[in-house]
Design a protein around this motif. Sequence first.
Motif, PDB file in Angstrom:
ATOM      1  N   THR A  31      27.570  39.863  32.822  1.00  0.00           N
ATOM      2  CA  THR A  31      27.336  40.757  33.955  1.00  0.00           C
ATOM      3  C   THR A  31      28.648  41.254  34.552  1.00  0.00           C
ATOM      4  N   HIS A  32      29.750  40.692  34.096  1.00  0.00           N
ATOM      5  CA  HIS A  32      31.077  41.138  34.539  1.00  0.00           C
ATOM      6  C   HIS A  32      32.115  40.671  33.527  1.00  0.00           C
ATOM      7  N   THR A  33      33.347  41.153  33.679  1.00  0.00           N
ATOM      8  CA  THR A  33      34.393  40.752  32.736  1.00  0.00           C
ATOM      9  C   THR A  33      35.079  39.460  33.193  1.00  0.00           C
ATOM     10  N   SER A  34      34.652  38.920  34.337  1.00  0.00           N
ATOM     11  CA  SER A  34      35.309  37.706  34.853  1.00  0.00           C
ATOM     12  C   SER A  34      35.254  36.504  33.899  1.00  0.00           C
ATOM     13  N   PRO A  35      34.207  36.317  33.065  1.00  0.00           N
ATOM     14  CA  PRO A  35      34.248  35.173  32.144  1.00  0.00           C
ATOM     15  C   PRO A  35      35.471  35.186  31.222  1.00  0.00           C
ATOM     16  N   VAL A  36      36.075  36.349  31.013  1.00  0.00           N
ATOM     17  CA  VAL A  36      37.271  36.391  30.160  1.00  0.00           C
ATOM     18  C   VAL A  36      38.432  35.644  30.830  1.00  0.00           C
ATOM     19  N   GLN A  37      38.422  35.592  32.178  1.00  0.00           N
ATOM     20  CA  GLN A  37      39.413  34.761  32.898  1.00  0.00           C
ATOM     21  C   GLN A  37      39.352  33.332  32.380  1.00  0.00           C
ATOM     22  N   ILE A  38      38.126  32.794  32.355  1.00  0.00           N
ATOM     23  CA  ILE A  38      37.932  31.403  31.965  1.00  0.00           C
ATOM     24  C   ILE A  38      38.370  31.199  30.516  1.00  0.00           C
ATOM     25  N   TYR A  73      26.887  44.391  31.587  1.00  0.00           N
ATOM     26  CA  TYR A  73      25.488  44.810  31.596  1.00  0.00           C
ATOM     27  C   TYR A  73      24.753  44.282  32.826  1.00  0.00           C
ATOM     28  N   ARG A  74      23.991  45.160  33.466  1.00  0.00           N
ATOM     29  CA  ARG A  74      23.098  44.700  34.541  1.00  0.00           C
ATOM     30  C   ARG A  74      21.829  45.527  34.516  1.00  0.00           C
ATOM     31  N   SER A  75      20.732  44.885  34.863  1.00  0.00           N
ATOM     32  CA  SER A  75      19.445  45.564  34.825  1.00  0.00           C
ATOM     33  C   SER A  75      19.297  46.443  36.065  1.00  0.00           C
ATOM     34  N   HIS A 105      31.470  49.725  32.433  1.00  0.00           N
ATOM     35  CA  HIS A 105      32.744  49.126  32.007  1.00  0.00           C
ATOM     36  C   HIS A 105      33.519  48.585  33.195  1.00  0.00           C
ATOM     37  N   GLN A 106      34.133  47.448  32.972  1.00  0.00           N
ATOM     38  CA  GLN A 106      34.994  46.871  34.001  1.00  0.00           C
ATOM     39  C   GLN A 106      36.332  46.514  33.381  1.00  0.00           C
ATOM     40  N   ILE A 107      37.304  46.336  34.247  1.00  0.00           N
ATOM     41  CA  ILE A 107      38.539  45.723  33.787  1.00  0.00           C
ATOM     42  C   ILE A 107      38.864  44.604  34.757  1.00  0.00           C
ATOM     43  N   GLU A 108      39.208  43.471  34.165  1.00  0.00           N
ATOM     44  CA  GLU A 108      39.497  42.275  34.930  1.00  0.00           C
ATOM     45  C   GLU A 108      40.998  42.054  34.852  1.00  0.00           C
ATOM     46  N   GLY A 109      41.574  41.601  35.926  1.00  0.00           N
ATOM     47  CA  GLY A 109      42.997  41.238  35.892  1.00  0.00           C
ATOM     48  C   GLY A 109      43.143  39.791  36.301  1.00  0.00           C
ATOM     49  N   PHE A 143      34.386  33.214  43.105  1.00  0.00           N
ATOM     50  CA  PHE A 143      35.492  32.797  42.233  1.00  0.00           C
ATOM     51  C   PHE A 143      36.862  33.016  42.856  1.00  0.00           C
ATOM     52  N   THR A 144      36.926  33.576  44.070  1.00  0.00           N
ATOM     53  CA  THR A 144      38.219  33.733  44.729  1.00  0.00           C
ATOM     54  C   THR A 144      38.158  33.169  46.143  1.00  0.00           C
ATOM     55  N   GLU A 145      39.309  32.679  46.625  1.00  0.00           N
ATOM     56  CA  GLU A 145      39.398  32.146  47.984  1.00  0.00           C
ATOM     57  C   GLU A 145      40.849  32.156  48.433  1.00  0.00           C
ATOM     58  N   GLY A 204      37.332  44.626  43.891  1.00  0.00           N
ATOM     59  CA  GLY A 204      37.260  43.284  44.460  1.00  0.00           C
ATOM     60  C   GLY A 204      38.392  42.438  43.898  1.00  0.00           C
ATOM     61  N   SER A 205      38.906  41.539  44.715  1.00  0.00           N
ATOM     62  CA  SER A 205      40.013  40.712  44.238  1.00  0.00           C
ATOM     63  C   SER A 205      40.179  39.495  45.133  1.00  0.00           C
ATOM     64  N   GLY A 206      41.184  38.714  44.849  1.00  0.00           N
ATOM     65  CA  GLY A 206      41.462  37.546  45.694  1.00  0.00           C
ATOM     66  C   GLY A 206      42.310  36.537  44.956  1.00  0.00           C
ATOM     67  N   PHE A 239      46.091  35.175  41.156  1.00  0.00           N
ATOM     68  CA  PHE A 239      45.133  36.122  41.719  1.00  0.00           C
ATOM     69  C   PHE A 239      44.344  36.786  40.605  1.00  0.00           C
ATOM     70  N   ALA A 240      43.218  37.382  41.008  1.00  0.00           N
ATOM     71  CA  ALA A 240      42.371  38.080  40.036  1.00  0.00           C
ATOM     72  C   ALA A 240      41.812  39.319  40.700  1.00  0.00           C
ATOM     73  N   PHE A 241      41.440  40.279  39.873  1.00  0.00           N
ATOM     74  CA  PHE A 241      40.762  41.453  40.426  1.00  0.00           C
ATOM     75  C   PHE A 241      39.806  42.009  39.383  1.00  0.00           C
TER      76      PHE A 241
HETATM   77  N1  DAH Z   1      33.291  40.099  38.975  1.00  0.00           N
HETATM   78  C1  DAH Z   1      33.122  40.930  40.158  1.00  0.00           C
HETATM   79  C2  DAH Z   1      31.903  41.834  39.921  1.00  0.00           C
HETATM   80  O1  DAH Z   1      31.563  42.139  38.848  1.00  0.00           O
HETATM   81  C3  DAH Z   1      34.334  41.759  40.414  1.00  0.00           C
HETATM   82  C4  DAH Z   1      35.481  40.926  40.842  1.00  0.00           C
HETATM   83  C5  DAH Z   1      35.682  40.664  42.163  1.00  0.00           C
HETATM   84  C6  DAH Z   1      36.358  40.383  39.917  1.00  0.00           C
HETATM   85  C7  DAH Z   1      36.723  39.883  42.607  1.00  0.00           C
HETATM   86  C8  DAH Z   1      37.417  39.585  40.328  1.00  0.00           C
HETATM   87  C9  DAH Z   1      37.592  39.341  41.701  1.00  0.00           C
HETATM   88  O2  DAH Z   1      38.284  39.049  39.486  1.00  0.00           O
HETATM   89  O3  DAH Z   1      38.644  38.586  42.111  1.00  0.00           O
HETATM   90  O4  DAH Z   1      31.296  42.259  40.838  1.00  0.00           O
END
Ligand code: DAH
Length: 366
Positions: free
Chosen positions: A174-181, A200-202, A213-217, A257-259, A293-295, A315-317
């Motif tokens: 549902t997001h590219t964040s799992p690639v962080q892990i 993908y989201r319904s 498409h998303q890009i994760e940092g 996932f951020t704080e 979104g980030s943190g 940090f991530a975004f």
């Molecule tokens: N994963 C979030 C989403 O799909 C977007 C996101 C927010 C990614 C904050 C991040 C983050 O890495 O720090 O809605």
Amino acid sequence: MNELQSRKNEALAAIASADNADAVEALRVEALGKQGWISQLLKTLGAMTPEERQERAPAIQAARGEVADAIAARKQALEAAALDRRLASETLDLTLPAPETPSGSVHPVSQVMDELAEIFADLGFSVATGPEIEDDWHNFTALNMAETHPARAMHDTFYFPDRDGAGNRMLLRTHTSPVQIRSMMKEGAPIRIIAPGRVYRSDSDATHTPMFHQIEGLVIDRDIHLGHLKWTLETFLKAFFEREDIVLRLRPSYFPFTEPSVEVDVGWQDVKGRRVLGGDGDAPGHGWMELLGSGMVNARVIEFAGLDPAEWQGFAFGVGVDRLAMLKYGMDDLRAFFDGDRRWLTHYGFSAFDQPTLSGGVGARA
Ligand code: DAH
């Protein structure tokens, strides 16, 4: 041999020698149709004594199974033979000349992903990827969303059927964040990556498509703080939009996932009725739009990924690539991105020679 057996053998022989689909279908109706002889025999079971039924039913059921299997097999064999005949008779002339000017173009999503890779490569980030078919642990749990976490409900997840019955359903990420892990687990720290890709989201309307498409940092190192995040985002957005006057506003927000979590707004101004990014959003005739979104990566996430949060922070975004493309190149309907309409692609697509380079400015000369 009893009557059932001889009728069955007759039927099997007829099926085996049927030479077209209609003949097979006629044989199916004759045996298994509503008025078919096997169906009629099955109906007689109801009037039998339990003892009689116990004796007769298995034979009738077995005959039905055999005839049904034979019909399916014969249909398939006839279809395969028909396909072979067609393939043998149809030919494709590969010597036909190709058009003099190939008409393909680079999709804006690909172009923007190339631009982002170029910008972040200059900042020392490499490009990471992960699977689009993900498991629950990487997509949610390791990102600090336990099974009962309410944020899961916001993701409108596409799940695959629960094949092992143990509740370990796979899903479309549902997001590219799992690639962080995955990246932290594979490469450890320090690490600096971006992860572009499909998610993908319904959900489907003018501003949402089930695939986007998303890009994760992700940056993990020693002594990383919010200032690094702000500088990185500012540098990236200035390079991407090719304007020095990009102004960011960071607002406190919440992501599991951020704080702390920050939502990033970017200032825009009204240029002949169009919102153009740039300038202080608080100035008259200006405004702010939410962009990403980030943190600071939550210590629990760092721990889930096998690193020691006392030693490593970062940090991530996450940002929508389609959205970035629309803002930069002026498309107004997200759905058109995925229609495959050649007129749209001709208009908004890019030449394969438009390689983004930092020295020339990453913007394509569309
Ligand atoms: N994963 C979030 C989403 O799909 C977007 C996101 C927010 C990614 C904050 C991040 C983050 O890495 O720090 O809605």
